[in-house]
Design a protein around this motif. Structure first.
Motif, PDB file in Angstrom:
ATOM      1  N   VAL A  47     -49.749  70.128 -28.914  1.00  0.00           N
ATOM      2  CA  VAL A  47     -50.251  71.446 -28.547  1.00  0.00           C
ATOM      3  C   VAL A  47     -51.270  71.319 -27.418  1.00  0.00           C
ATOM      4  N   ALA A  48     -52.250  70.439 -27.614  1.00  0.00           N
ATOM      5  CA  ALA A  48     -53.302  70.252 -26.623  1.00  0.00           C
ATOM      6  C   ALA A  48     -53.922  68.887 -26.828  1.00  0.00           C
ATOM      7  N   ARG A  49     -54.355  68.283 -25.736  1.00  0.00           N
ATOM      8  CA  ARG A  49     -54.948  66.956 -25.812  1.00  0.00           C
ATOM      9  C   ARG A  49     -56.120  66.840 -24.854  1.00  0.00           C
ATOM     10  N   ILE A  50     -57.054  65.974 -25.192  1.00  0.00           N
ATOM     11  CA  ILE A  50     -58.109  65.547 -24.271  1.00  0.00           C
ATOM     12  C   ILE A  50     -57.976  64.040 -24.155  1.00  0.00           C
ATOM     13  N   SER A  51     -57.783  63.573 -22.956  1.00  0.00           N
ATOM     14  CA  SER A  51     -57.604  62.134 -22.757  1.00  0.00           C
ATOM     15  C   SER A  51     -58.957  61.436 -22.690  1.00  0.00           C
ATOM     16  N   SER A  52     -58.932  60.119 -22.641  1.00  0.00           N
ATOM     17  CA  SER A  52     -60.169  59.346 -22.612  1.00  0.00           C
ATOM     18  C   SER A  52     -60.957  59.571 -21.324  1.00  0.00           C
ATOM     19  N   ASP A  53     -60.298  60.075 -20.286  1.00  0.00           N
ATOM     20  CA  ASP A  53     -61.034  60.391 -19.054  1.00  0.00           C
ATOM     21  C   ASP A  53     -61.471  61.854 -19.042  1.00  0.00           C
ATOM     22  N   TYR A  58     -52.204  71.006 -21.924  1.00  0.00           N
ATOM     23  CA  TYR A  58     -51.677  71.906 -22.940  1.00  0.00           C
ATOM     24  C   TYR A  58     -50.171  72.023 -22.837  1.00  0.00           C
ATOM     25  N   ALA A  59     -49.566  72.290 -23.971  1.00  0.00           N
ATOM     26  CA  ALA A  59     -48.144  72.618 -23.957  1.00  0.00           C
ATOM     27  C   ALA A  59     -47.957  73.931 -23.207  1.00  0.00           C
ATOM     28  N   ASP A  60     -46.862  74.049 -22.498  1.00  0.00           N
ATOM     29  CA  ASP A  60     -46.610  75.267 -21.731  1.00  0.00           C
ATOM     30  C   ASP A  60     -46.677  76.512 -22.606  1.00  0.00           C
ATOM     31  N   ALA A  61     -46.244  76.380 -23.851  1.00  0.00           N
ATOM     32  CA  ALA A  61     -46.168  77.542 -24.743  1.00  0.00           C
ATOM     33  C   ALA A  61     -47.529  78.112 -25.104  1.00  0.00           C
ATOM     34  N   VAL A  62     -48.593  77.318 -24.924  1.00  0.00           N
ATOM     35  CA  VAL A  62     -49.922  77.776 -25.342  1.00  0.00           C
ATOM     36  C   VAL A  62     -50.903  77.880 -24.188  1.00  0.00           C
ATOM     37  N   LYS A  63     -50.501  77.509 -23.006  1.00  0.00           N
ATOM     38  CA  LYS A  63     -51.410  77.565 -21.857  1.00  0.00           C
ATOM     39  C   LYS A  63     -51.951  78.972 -21.655  1.00  0.00           C
ATOM     40  N   ILE A  68     -58.821  73.577 -26.295  1.00  0.00           N
ATOM     41  CA  ILE A  68     -59.272  72.428 -27.081  1.00  0.00           C
ATOM     42  C   ILE A  68     -60.661  72.027 -26.618  1.00  0.00           C
ATOM     43  N   SER A  69     -61.508  71.650 -27.581  1.00  0.00           N
ATOM     44  CA  SER A  69     -62.858  71.216 -27.222  1.00  0.00           C
ATOM     45  C   SER A  69     -63.395  70.331 -28.341  1.00  0.00           C
ATOM     46  N   ARG A  70     -64.503  69.657 -28.071  1.00  0.00           N
ATOM     47  CA  ARG A  70     -65.179  68.883 -29.109  1.00  0.00           C
ATOM     48  C   ARG A  70     -66.670  69.063 -28.940  1.00  0.00           C
ATOM     49  N   ASP A  71     -67.397  68.922 -30.020  1.00  0.00           N
ATOM     50  CA  ASP A  71     -68.823  69.156 -29.936  1.00  0.00           C
ATOM     51  C   ASP A  71     -69.516  67.970 -29.283  1.00  0.00           C
ATOM     52  N   ILE A  72     -70.759  68.212 -28.867  1.00  0.00           N
ATOM     53  CA  ILE A  72     -71.497  67.205 -28.092  1.00  0.00           C
ATOM     54  C   ILE A  72     -71.679  65.917 -28.877  1.00  0.00           C
ATOM     55  N   ARG A  73     -71.915  66.048 -30.180  1.00  0.00           N
ATOM     56  CA  ARG A  73     -72.143  64.856 -30.994  1.00  0.00           C
ATOM     57  C   ARG A  73     -70.855  64.079 -31.234  1.00  0.00           C
ATOM     58  N   GLY A  74     -69.722  64.732 -30.952  1.00  0.00           N
ATOM     59  CA  GLY A  74     -68.452  64.024 -31.077  1.00  0.00           C
ATOM     60  C   GLY A  74     -67.912  63.936 -32.478  1.00  0.00           C
ATOM     61  N   ASN A  75     -68.436  64.751 -33.394  1.00  0.00           N
ATOM     62  CA  ASN A  75     -67.968  64.672 -34.771  1.00  0.00           C
ATOM     63  C   ASN A  75     -66.893  65.686 -35.129  1.00  0.00           C
ATOM     64  N   THR A  76     -66.741  66.704 -34.288  1.00  0.00           N
ATOM     65  CA  THR A  76     -65.816  67.775 -34.612  1.00  0.00           C
ATOM     66  C   THR A  76     -64.961  68.132 -33.406  1.00  0.00           C
TER      67      THR A  76
END
Length: 114
Positions: A47-53, A58-63, A68-76
């Motif tokens: 569906v969606a990804r964040i790469s290491s860089d 996103y998949a075309d169907a959901v663009k 997609i996001s993650r919190d600053i602390r990296g836990n969620t």
């Protein structure tokens, strides 16, 4: 390492949901992360990804509808889903790829009614 996905539910078409994925035993950090889904009778798809860089895709169907996001602390890890459609109905899984392996959450069910 455990990933716990939550936030799924029943929503009408056009509505919104925000999925969360909490990590224990590790953090998401700058590793590759993503959300996948599997609809009944279909294969699991990205569906969606964040790469290491830190680039996201996103998949075309959901663009334009999902973020997609993650919190600053990296836990969620999050997936904000807007303008939901019946075809978005699926079990959604979070994913983490580290040097030690690939990890999956248990899945959270999203049902979009028409």
């Amino acid at each position: 390492v455990q990933l716990q996905a939550s936030g799924g539910g029943l929503v009408q078409a056009g509505g919104s949901l925000r999925l969360s994925c909490a990590a224990s035993g590790t953090t998401f950090g700058l590793n590759a992360v993503g959300w996948y889904r599997q609809a009944p009778g279909k294969q699991r798809e990205v569906v969606a990804r964040i790469s290491s860089d830190r680039t996201s895709d996103y998949a075309d169907a959901v663009k334009g509808r999902f973020t997609i996001s993650r919190d600053i602390r990296g836990n969620t890890l999050y997936l904000q889903m807007n303008s939901l459609k019946p075809e978005d109905t699926a079990i959604y899984y979070c994913n983490l790829i580290k040097r030690t392996g690939q990890y999956w959450g248990q899945g959270t069910l999203v049902t979009v009614s028409s």
